[in-house]
Write a protein that holds these residues in place. Structure first.
Motif, PDB file in Angstrom:
ATOM      1  N   GLU A 143      -2.531   3.040   9.486  1.00  0.00           N
ATOM      2  CA  GLU A 143      -2.799   4.149  10.400  1.00  0.00           C
ATOM      3  C   GLU A 143      -1.572   5.039  10.601  1.00  0.00           C
ATOM      4  OE1 GLU A 143      -4.372   3.087  14.193  1.00  0.00           O
ATOM      5  OE2 GLU A 143      -5.010   5.139  14.595  1.00  0.00           O
ATOM      6  N   VAL A 144      -0.372   4.452  10.533  1.00  0.00           N
ATOM      7  CA  VAL A 144       0.834   5.260  10.710  1.00  0.00           C
ATOM      8  C   VAL A 144       1.361   5.776   9.372  1.00  0.00           C
ATOM      9  CG1 VAL A 144       1.501   4.196  12.883  1.00  0.00           C
ATOM     10  CG2 VAL A 144       2.333   3.215  10.737  1.00  0.00           C
ATOM     11  N   GLY A 145       0.548   5.671   8.325  1.00  0.00           N
ATOM     12  CA  GLY A 145       0.894   6.334   7.068  1.00  0.00           C
ATOM     13  C   GLY A 145       1.879   5.577   6.205  1.00  0.00           C
ATOM     14  N   ILE A 146       1.867   4.251   6.287  1.00  0.00           N
ATOM     15  CA  ILE A 146       2.734   3.479   5.403  1.00  0.00           C
ATOM     16  C   ILE A 146       1.943   3.120   4.144  1.00  0.00           C
ATOM     17  CG2 ILE A 146       3.934   1.262   5.136  1.00  0.00           C
ATOM     18  CD1 ILE A 146       4.840   1.499   7.979  1.00  0.00           C
ATOM     19  N   PRO A 147       2.444   3.553   2.975  1.00  0.00           N
ATOM     20  CA  PRO A 147       1.707   3.260   1.750  1.00  0.00           C
ATOM     21  C   PRO A 147       1.728   1.765   1.429  1.00  0.00           C
ATOM     22  CG  PRO A 147       3.751   4.452   1.269  1.00  0.00           C
ATOM     23  CD  PRO A 147       3.657   4.337   2.752  1.00  0.00           C
ATOM     24  N   ALA A 148       0.698   1.258   0.802  1.00  0.00           N
ATOM     25  CA  ALA A 148       0.548  -0.154   0.424  1.00  0.00           C
ATOM     26  C   ALA A 148       0.857  -1.078   1.605  1.00  0.00           C
ATOM     27  CB  ALA A 148       1.452  -0.500  -0.761  1.00  0.00           C
ATOM     28  N   PRO A 149       0.113  -0.940   2.731  1.00  0.00           N
ATOM     29  CA  PRO A 149       0.458  -1.677   3.951  1.00  0.00           C
ATOM     30  C   PRO A 149       0.420  -3.189   3.780  1.00  0.00           C
ATOM     31  CG  PRO A 149      -1.671  -0.596   4.177  1.00  0.00           C
ATOM     32  CD  PRO A 149      -1.058  -0.069   2.927  1.00  0.00           C
ATOM     33  N   ALA A 150      -0.527  -3.703   3.014  1.00  0.00           N
ATOM     34  CA  ALA A 150      -0.632  -5.160   2.886  1.00  0.00           C
ATOM     35  C   ALA A 150       0.626  -5.731   2.231  1.00  0.00           C
ATOM     36  CB  ALA A 150      -1.878  -5.516   2.077  1.00  0.00           C
ATOM     37  N   ASP A 151       1.207  -4.978   1.299  1.00  0.00           N
ATOM     38  CA  ASP A 151       2.428  -5.448   0.640  1.00  0.00           C
ATOM     39  C   ASP A 151       3.634  -5.369   1.572  1.00  0.00           C
ATOM     40  OD1 ASP A 151       0.749  -5.564  -1.467  1.00  0.00           O
ATOM     41  OD2 ASP A 151       1.506  -3.757  -2.461  1.00  0.00           O
ATOM     42  N   ARG A 152       3.591  -4.412   2.502  1.00  0.00           N
ATOM     43  CA  ARG A 152       4.757  -4.204   3.372  1.00  0.00           C
ATOM     44  C   ARG A 152       4.861  -5.237   4.481  1.00  0.00           C
ATOM     45  NH1 ARG A 152       8.113   0.314   2.224  1.00  0.00           N
ATOM     46  NH2 ARG A 152       7.099   1.347   0.481  1.00  0.00           N
ATOM     47  N   LEU A 153       3.766  -5.981   4.742  1.00  0.00           N
ATOM     48  CA  LEU A 153       3.795  -6.948   5.852  1.00  0.00           C
ATOM     49  C   LEU A 153       4.902  -7.974   5.661  1.00  0.00           C
ATOM     50  CD1 LEU A 153      -0.012  -7.624   6.400  1.00  0.00           C
ATOM     51  CD2 LEU A 153       1.522  -6.316   7.858  1.00  0.00           C
ATOM     52  N   GLY A 154       5.215  -8.288   4.411  1.00  0.00           N
ATOM     53  CA  GLY A 154       6.236  -9.294   4.138  1.00  0.00           C
ATOM     54  C   GLY A 154       7.653  -8.748   4.135  1.00  0.00           C
ATOM     55  N   CYS A 155       7.823  -7.455   4.400  1.00  0.00           N
ATOM     56  CA  CYS A 155       9.166  -6.857   4.370  1.00  0.00           C
ATOM     57  C   CYS A 155       9.916  -7.146   5.662  1.00  0.00           C
ATOM     58  CB  CYS A 155       9.064  -5.335   4.231  1.00  0.00           C
ATOM     59  SG  CYS A 155       8.639  -4.791   2.583  1.00  0.00           S
ATOM     60  N   TYR A 156      11.225  -7.273   5.549  1.00  0.00           N
ATOM     61  CA  TYR A 156      12.088  -7.320   6.730  1.00  0.00           C
ATOM     62  C   TYR A 156      12.516  -5.891   7.064  1.00  0.00           C
ATOM     63  CZ  TYR A 156      12.253 -12.353   6.367  1.00  0.00           C
ATOM     64  OH  TYR A 156      11.892 -13.656   6.355  1.00  0.00           O
ATOM     65  N   PRO A 157      12.841  -5.641   8.348  1.00  0.00           N
ATOM     66  CA  PRO A 157      13.175  -4.260   8.739  1.00  0.00           C
ATOM     67  C   PRO A 157      14.244  -3.615   7.853  1.00  0.00           C
ATOM     68  CG  PRO A 157      12.920  -5.604  10.692  1.00  0.00           C
ATOM     69  CD  PRO A 157      12.789  -6.536   9.514  1.00  0.00           C
ATOM     70  N   HIS A 158      15.255  -4.418   7.418  1.00  0.00           N
ATOM     71  CA  HIS A 158      16.344  -3.789   6.657  1.00  0.00           C
ATOM     72  C   HIS A 158      15.879  -3.286   5.294  1.00  0.00           C
ATOM     73  CE1 HIS A 158      16.640  -7.742   4.615  1.00  0.00           C
ATOM     74  NE2 HIS A 158      17.090  -7.022   3.616  1.00  0.00           N
ATOM     75  N   GLU A 159      14.716  -3.765   4.843  1.00  0.00           N
ATOM     76  CA  GLU A 159      14.227  -3.323   3.534  1.00  0.00           C
ATOM     77  C   GLU A 159      13.526  -1.974   3.605  1.00  0.00           C
ATOM     78  OE1 GLU A 159      12.790  -6.887   1.003  1.00  0.00           O
ATOM     79  OE2 GLU A 159      12.253  -7.386   3.051  1.00  0.00           O
TER      80      GLU A 159
END
Lengths: 333, 328
Positions: A143-159
């Motif tokens: 909803e906030v326009g992050i591409p490939a959201p399912a893949d981003r769930l595993g990211c840490y903030p610094h990434e």
């Protein structure tokens, strides 16, 4: 109460400790009254130290330890919240009022993936299973326009880049579909191109969800692009408020006028900028009468003695003895 | 009031000017410091903060350097100030290499973004502003007072510490310090980014007045295009360490040639509400490591064609300036 404002502040004052060990407490926010309706962005503008962030903190009951609400009422969605016990306030935060902070890196836990942070927040507010919360987290990122959201769930903030982190910050604030979103300098740490994206996102969410947004910034341009109405704070007082175009095009308070004129314009001519002499006094060192009078070119004797009265201004109101624009015929009784 | 700038830059490189950069590149090694450096596998590629920048600043003019965070603006400023050495290329200020002790001898001074951090909190203001003179000899009587008056401060405040001053006043102190040694070149790195708008106007006006009265040459670095518009005679736009466009300020803002410059200008919020357009592709600034092949801007560019991804556009002469774009 569906027709009333989502947020209503009535004569809200916040006191802070005065200077020195025995200094008397001083008002950093002084009897401010504003309303925000559903689907409306209210821009709060002012210089650093004007009391913008304290005013926002007063809404959520998250004032700094030595500051305190010393008067006034805070109403959210028709309920008075300023005297609620801490446990009740905690339930209000996040569920009814979401907050987006200036520094998205500081607002996120560096040791948790963003998926875990979102799912945790969702689980606090909504009765969902873990997998459902994770699913909801991916939806929030989309909803906030992050591409490939399912893949981003595993990211840490610094990434993530600064703009992406701020999107995550907004997604976190929106987890429980709050009625009011407080955005405190949400784009100050971002580049201008990313700022434009984030502001467009805030505007869209405000319209789509019918959310009330309190946008705090020192940047008049950001207010002009994003807000429906504007409230100008100076030395803790609300000096002018009204529809954003009216206030920016025909400012009535000399401070608003000076602020607008001092902004360097990209389509302007090079050369000298209009400047307001001096600097804003800190709480506790504010002069008698109108707090702006030492810096005001239009100040007369009365401004030095008596607090400025509230008068009708272009589409709104201003606190000034001698407004710099001729007023509309209508005046408040 | 503004000094007219002669058209001097040709496609093959600038020929005149107080400041001359020729093919300046600066790499940084992003591998961890300490023992981790040996263990880091694979060794990260070097980060190119400034890539092949050639430009020239005529004496008495203000050169505005604009770009987003990470574009290499500050690195370029530090290179010109002699605080960093270029990895390759040549930097000359008044015909000399600004490295090391030369910077002070040439008369290069810097004004930084955060005045509170650039003033020693344990020094009195009078000592701070005369320090560049004291470092090279005896401080004339009354110099501190003269400098404070010049930047609009009360000379009686020379015995106070920096914390007694507001942010705008602290930046005036930093300006006074830069002026004390009669500089020829002042490098202003985001001098008003930490200040409120009403105070920003005071400081920008002060810099304009001093520059006119003293005939200073300025390298003015800012992410704020409107500030650059007000201050600069000539403007260079940096993107990922490369100069993508350069032109006289009036030309650049009226008729930007490079798609990146146009995108930046469109994104600036305006008081009339007619700006703030997010005219770029989804996603953010890509990492500088590794740099994309072809044009550095093509991953975000709306008008990019196949050639942009494979062939790097040269910075070539355009109407009163230079532009690095196949399509401009």
């Amino acid at each position: 109460m569906s027709v009333g404002p989502v947020l209503s502040l009535r004569d809200v004052s916040v006191s802070v400790p005065g200077r020195g060990a025995r200094g008397a407490r001083a008002l950093a926010v002084d009897r401010v009254s504003v309303d925000i309706a559903a689907g409306e962005v209210l821009g709060i503008v002012g210089e650093s130290g004007a009391g913008k962030s304290l005013l926002a903190s007063a809404v959520t009951g998250l004032l700094p330890p030595r500051a305190g609400l010393s008067g006034g009422e805070v109403w959210i969605a028709g309920a008075r919240v300023d005297h609620l016990p801490e446990a009740r306030l905690r339930r209000l935060r996040g569920r009814v009022v979401g907050t987006v902070f200036q520094d998205p890196l500081g607002a996120l836990n560096p040791l948790m993936t963003i998926g875990a942070q979102l799912a945790e927040t969702i689980a606090v507010h909504l009765p969902l299973s873990r997998s459902a919360a994770r699913q909801r987290a991916a939806e929030a990122l989309a909803e906030v326009g992050i591409p490939a959201p399912a893949d981003r769930l595993g990211c840490y903030p610094h990434e993530l880049s600064g703009g992406m982190r701020q999107r995550v910050g907004i997604a976190l604030a929106l987890c429980a579909a709050p009625a009011l979103l407080i955005a405190d300098e949400p784009t100050t740490a971002l580049d201008v191109s990313v700022q434009a994206q984030i502001l467009a996102l805030l505007k869209r969410l405000c319209r789509d969800r019918g959310m009330a947004v309190m946008l705090i910034t020192h940047d008049m341009g950001v207010i002009a692009e994003t807000a429906d109405r504007i409230a100008v704070l100076y030395a803790g007082r609300l000096v002018e408020t009204g529809p954003v175009r009216d206030v920016l095009d025909t400012p009535c308070h000399p401070y608003t006028d000076g602020l607008v004129a001092a902004v360097p314009r990209i389509d302007g001519r090079p050369g000298r900028l209009a400047q307001i002499p001096g600097a804003m006094p800190p709480p506790g060192a504010r002069p008698a009468g109108c707090a702006f009078h030492p810096r005001c070119a239009l100040a007369r004797d009365r401004c030095r003695k008596d607090p400025a009265p509230e008068v009708a201004a272009a589409g709104g109101r201003a606190a000034c003895w001698f407004p710099c624009r001729s007023l509309p015929a209508r005046t408040d009784p | 009031m503004l000094v007219s700038v002669p058209v001097f830059a040709s496609a093959d490189g600038p020929m005149t000017g107080l400041v001359r950069l020729t093919g300046v590149t600066r790499h940084f090694d992003p591998s961890p410091r300490g023992p981790g450096r040996i263990l880091a596998r694979p060794r990260p590629a070097p980060l190119t903060a400034v890539a092949d920048v050639s430009l020239s600043i005529p004496e008495g003019t203000v050169y505005g350097l604009v770009g987003e965070s990470g574009s290499g603006k500050s690195t370029l400023g530090r290179l010109v100030a002699g605080l960093l050495a270029p990895s390759s290329g040549r930097i000359e200020v008044a015909g000399r290499d600004p490295q090391g002790a030369n910077a002070a001898a040439i008369g290069i001074q810097m004004i930084f973004q955060d005045p509170a951090a650039s003033l020693n909190p344990r020094w009195r203001v009078g000592d701070i502003v005369t320090e560049p003179v004291a470092a090279r000899g005896r401080v004339p009587r009354g110099l501190a007072e003269r400098l404070l008056v010049q930047v609009g401060l009360d000379p009686a405040d020379r015995g106070k510490f920096p914390r007694a001053f507001s942010g705008g006043q602290q930046q005036r102190i930093a300006i006074a310090r830069a002026l004390s040694a009669n500089p020829r070149l002042v490098i202003c790195d985001e001098p008003t980014s930490a200040l409120d708008v009403s105070v920003q106007a005071q400081v920008l006006n002060l810099i304009s007045d001093l520059r006119r009265d003293l005939g200073l040459t300025c390298l003015f670095i800012s992410h704020d295009l409107a500030v650059i518009r007000h201050m600069a005679d000539r403007v260079g736009v940096l993107y990922q360490g490369r100069l993508v466009e350069e032109a006289a300020a009036g030309t650049l803002f009226a008729a930007p040639r490079h798609p990146y410059t146009r995108m930046l200008l469109d994104a600036v919020p305006r008081l009339d509400g007619g700006g703030g357009r997010a005219g770029l592709r989804a996603g953010d600034i890509p990492d500088a490591v590794p740099a994309p092949t072809g044009c550095v801007f093509h991953p975000r560019c709306r008008v990019a064609v196949a050639r942009c991804a494979s062939e790097r556009p040269a910075l070539r002469a355009a109407a009163c300036g230079r532009v690095a774009c196949h399509l401009a």
